[in-house]
Design a protein around this motif. Sequence first.
Motif, mmCIF file in Angstrom:
data_model
loop_
_atom_site.group_PDB
_atom_site.id
_atom_site.type_symbol
_atom_site.label_atom_id
_atom_site.label_comp_id
_atom_site.label_asym_id
_atom_site.label_seq_id
_atom_site.Cartn_x
_atom_site.Cartn_y
_atom_site.Cartn_z
ATOM 1 N N VAL A 2 66.412 9.450 -10.295
ATOM 2 C CA VAL A 2 67.863 9.468 -10.042
ATOM 3 C C VAL A 2 68.534 8.735 -11.203
ATOM 4 O O VAL A 2 68.291 7.550 -11.422
ATOM 5 C CB VAL A 2 68.190 8.776 -8.703
ATOM 6 N N PHE A 3 69.341 9.486 -11.950
ATOM 7 C CA PHE A 3 70.037 8.894 -13.100
ATOM 8 C C PHE A 3 71.485 8.604 -12.719
ATOM 9 O O PHE A 3 72.202 9.506 -12.266
ATOM 10 C CB PHE A 3 70.005 9.855 -14.294
ATOM 11 N N LEU A 4 71.898 7.355 -12.913
ATOM 12 C CA LEU A 4 73.275 6.953 -12.612
ATOM 13 C C LEU A 4 74.089 6.896 -13.899
ATOM 14 O O LEU A 4 73.521 6.903 -15.002
ATOM 15 C CB LEU A 4 73.286 5.571 -11.942
ATOM 16 N N ASP A 5 75.408 6.767 -13.767
ATOM 17 C CA ASP A 5 76.241 6.609 -14.966
ATOM 18 C C ASP A 5 76.351 5.145 -15.395
ATOM 19 O O ASP A 5 77.191 4.789 -16.221
ATOM 20 C CB ASP A 5 77.627 7.260 -14.780
ATOM 21 N N ILE A 6 75.512 4.280 -14.821
ATOM 22 C CA ILE A 6 75.444 2.880 -15.264
ATOM 23 C C ILE A 6 73.983 2.468 -15.292
ATOM 24 O O ILE A 6 73.188 2.909 -14.450
ATOM 25 C CB ILE A 6 76.265 1.955 -14.333
#
Length: 377
Positions: A284-288
């Motif tokens: 899961v890639f977040l924007d932070i």
Amino acid sequence: MTTARIIDFIKNRRPEGPCLVVDLDVVKNNYHAFRHAMPDSAIYYAVKANPAPEILSLLASQGSSFDCASVAEIQMALDAGATADRISFGNTIKKERDIARAHALGVNLFAVDAHEEVEKVARAAPGARVFCRVLTSGEGAEWPLSRKFGCVPQMAVDVLVYAHQLGLESYGVSFHVGSQMTQVDAWDSALADAKRVFSQLSKQGIHLQMVNMGGGFPTRYLKDIPSAEAYGKAIYAALRKHFGNHIPHTIIEPGRGMVGNAGVIKAEVVLISRKSDNDDARWVFLDIGKFGGLAETMDEAIRYPIRTVHDGGEMEPCVIAGPTCDSADVLYEKNMYPLPLSLTIGDEVLIEGTGAYTTTYSAVAFNGFEPLKAYVI
Ligand SMILES: *Cc1c(COP(=O)(O)O)cnc(C)c1O
């Protein structure tokens, strides 16, 4: 703590991109919880935890003092309304010209941990008060502070004698038990060391007056933590045990414990994928990520609570990573993080307990990502 005010702010303002939202009411409650739990100690907020001007002004108006690590932080505390007599220059590693600048601004309380630093203070801030930092084990802290700061208690005695000889006021001893210290009795052995330094100096006619008991008070992440009251009880019991009827002035320097639970980061899921068709782990890639403010996930030390709109549904352990093109920008992998199976690309997530050590740890424009925005409400 995701308060109703924070939820309203995010819903109504719809801030674009990842951002930190800090609720000042929570900071105020934390300040008064420390006041109430440790009424005989002066509170020096550790500015580095979150130097937002609104936080500093609020704390200054409530009567807080400030632990500053640089001239810039001293200036911020002054701008927020603190007077110089409520500021400590607590970094043991200072340029002589910064000591002089701080002294010119009226600051009169300096940390030292070596003869060499004492000489700088004696030249640049003649007659000032100094306290010597002693090493502690850091055992039990979830974010231990290594051996970078402080000296062994026996050397602290020599350092404070030297300060006295150079015309400084040898004022006290400081220590820091390690950040995110979840054991309330961790202050006991450091206070025993402090007392030994007091006794040895008094034999030489130097009477110390102050123990700076540092920070270390935790924020609640995934596990419960003891209350401020529990810390107050344990710390004051240790003070009575070691100092008897001669308890000195005491200072506490909460950073994380003052602001950590007051902030929530709103972030977004950018990608969810697997590395092969039969890969067990969802990424899961977040924007932070680590460079956007979540630096304390280094070594997976701090594990933040993450809320999603799908909470309550079936969960699956995931690897969580940030958005940058640096392979170190992975938040949780060794110890995977359970997230709902129904989580999808574009979903908003709330990362709780992020009021401390986030905005100032974020890179300026690594990969072109803006530094973490903060809204203090
Ligand atoms: C960082 C720091 C603090 C604050 O520590 P927390 O664990 O965040 O409470 C207090 N005192 C000094 C000298 C520090 O460097």
